[in-house]
Design a protein around this motif. Structure first.
Motif: not given
Length: 516
Positions: A22-23, A26, A31, A33
């Protein structure tokens, strides 16, 4: 008695999502996604991004892929969930020894609710509100969504925590208040109620208050005694004995990565989750970690040859035992930065069996010698992790008056800092600079006065006479002075005490060191 229930409604999704990249900041819930778990070819749970695309629990796997072609699908794993919730139980054990799990409806599934009996702990932590605040702070590194409730009975607290839309939590002070709150609990939250949910819904029996107006004998014949037993245990009418969670002698936790890790940065992401569980385990026994080992299992088909090991092992030894997760992450990051993976990593395992049981450190308003020494110890640890143990050195005094031979360089031992006295010893003898030149530098003279950078030096202190070295044919007969340079810096210079007794190269003034 007072029970606190910690329900993790998204445990399965979070335990799987923790292995995804993840970033920073995040999570699987925030997310973009879409992520979902599959159980028996059907969707078991989804994150908000997948739900926004129409993917719902109960859909077939193929339908979910049709709605969201780029969805990340994972397999539901009860063993993975059990590892994750065990970390929550360990964090709870730091507040009370009476911790247990609420049994799941499916015997093959992992529990999703942890129960704590905290009546005896309230006075120590300053009441329920302060205890809950510290409990949530201890659970934060585990990165789980937690619904919290409290009640006089364990079953009642578990039902309140599992109710939809818990808000800030539901807390019942006594049995009468608990009974009023239980009336709004959906029947499907009970195991037998979920089994007979269609029949109960067809009869208009949706919440527990709907069952109270019906004859118990009729309910028992139609829906079994188990439904009534659950209700009675929740209301405190029947006893509800529990088996307590016990701590293992050593810590051992595994984490299977969703995708193979080709870089150490990916390994660090997964290892951070295991470190959070390690800290919870250490907190449960009020101890601090002295050493832990990270095992990185490699993918067999990507190993270069038979000589490539099945796993790589990295051992981290702390100079000062600690359960500061931030400090351990820094040390692990520095060590991993110098590691070249021999093959991609599929699974991580963290093991620890060396802890030190002692009282936690006192908080301080102002820094003390002990806290400053701890800061220096951590600095040395970090430098050794980044540069290597042999690259960080310390000076050891040697019984020799000659400055160039008065100290010896050794590898710094950060662990020795914790055994040092609370205050450094007073300096003995004349003051000397720490920064000495590798070899004394000759200084030019003007009218018998030494020059540095073309400017005359002003002698402010001295002489300090040194006569030593007659036993090893390195005789030193010098007069040392502290001098003031033109830029205001203090330097340490000397000249031969008996010019006629030394060679021509050793005559005149020399720069020996500089003061900081």
């Amino acid at each position: 008695m007072l029970w606190i229930a910690l329900h993790l409604p998204q445990l399965s999704l979070e335990s799987f999502g923790a292995t995804l990249a993840h970033e920073p900041g995040e999570s699987v819930h925030t997310s973009p996604q879409p992520v979902a778990l599959v159980d028996a070819h059907h969707i078991a749970c989804v994150n908000p991004a997948a739900s926004a695309l129409g993917v719902k629990p109960g859909l077939k796997r193929g339908t979910a892929l049709a709605l969201a072609p780029d969805i990340v699908l994972g397999q539901a794993d009860a063993a993975r969930d059990a590892q994750a919730i065990l970390g929550v139980a360990h964090a709870a054990l730091a507040f009370t020894p009476s911790v247990t799990f609420e049994p799941p409806e499916d015997p093959q599934a992992a529990p999703h609710t942890v129960l704590l009996e905290v009546q005896a702990s309230l006075r120590y932590f300053g009441g329920l509100n302060r205890l809950l605040k510290r409990l949530h702070a201890a659970l934060q590194p585990l990165q789980h969504t937690v619904h919290c409730a409290s009640a006089p009975t364990p079953k009642g607290a578990a039902l309140l925590a599992r109710m939809p839309d818990p808000g800030d939590g539901r807390h019942a002070d006594g049995l009468s208040m608990l009974n009023r709150m239980l009336d709004a609990v959906p029947v499907w939250l009970l195991g037998p109620g979920r089994e007979h949910w269609e029949a109960l819904q067809g009869m208009g029996l949706r919440v527990l208050s709907d069952l109270r107006s019906l004859p118990r004998s009729g309910l028992a014949r139609r829906f079994s005694e188990a439904l009534l037993d659950d209700i009675d245990r929740a209301r405190g009418i029947q006893p509800d004995p529990r088996d307590w969670v016990t701590l293992s002698e050593s810590f051992d936790s595994r984490l299977e990565l969703f995708a193979r890790a080709d870089t150490t940065e990916q390994v660090l992401h997964g290892a951070s989750i295991l470190l959070a569980r390690l800290v919870s385990w250490a907190s449960a026994q009020h101890s601090q970690v002295s050493r832990f080992t990270l095992h990185m299992q490699h993918e067999p088909r990507h190993r270069h040859d038979a000589r490539t090991p099945e796993d790589s092992t990295m051992q981290i030894a702390l100079a000062e035992p600690s359960r500061d997760i931030g400090h351990m992450q820094v040390l692990l990051r520095e060590r991993l930065a110098h590691l070249q993976l021999v093959a991609p990593t599929l699974e991580l395992r963290l093991h620890c069996n060396e802890v030190l049981r002692r009282a936690p450190p006192n908080t301080e308003l102002f820094p003390t010698a002990k806290s400053e020494r701890e800061g220096l110890t951590r600095l040395i640890e970090r430098l050794q992790a980044r540069l290597g143990v042999g690259q960080v050195q310390r000076l050891r005094p040697v019984e020799d008056h000659r400055p160039e031979r008065a100290t010896d360089a050794l590898a710094a031992q950060a662990s020795a800092m914790k055994n040092s006295p609370d205050s450094p010893p007073a300096l003995q003898g004349p003051q000397r600079p720490v920064w000495l030149l590798p070899t004394p530098e000759p200084l030019p003279e003007r009218q018998l006065r030494p020059l540095l950078d073309g400017k005359p030096l002003q002698l402010v202190c001295g002489p300090e006479r040194i006569e030593a070295g007659w036993w090893d044919n390195a005789l030193a007969e010098r007069d040392y002075f502290i001098a003031l340079a033109g830029d205001g810096a203090l330097v340490w210079i000397y000249r031969a005490r008996l010019p006629m007794s030394v060679s021509e190269e050793a005559q005149g003034w020399f720069l020996q060191g500089r003061f900081g």
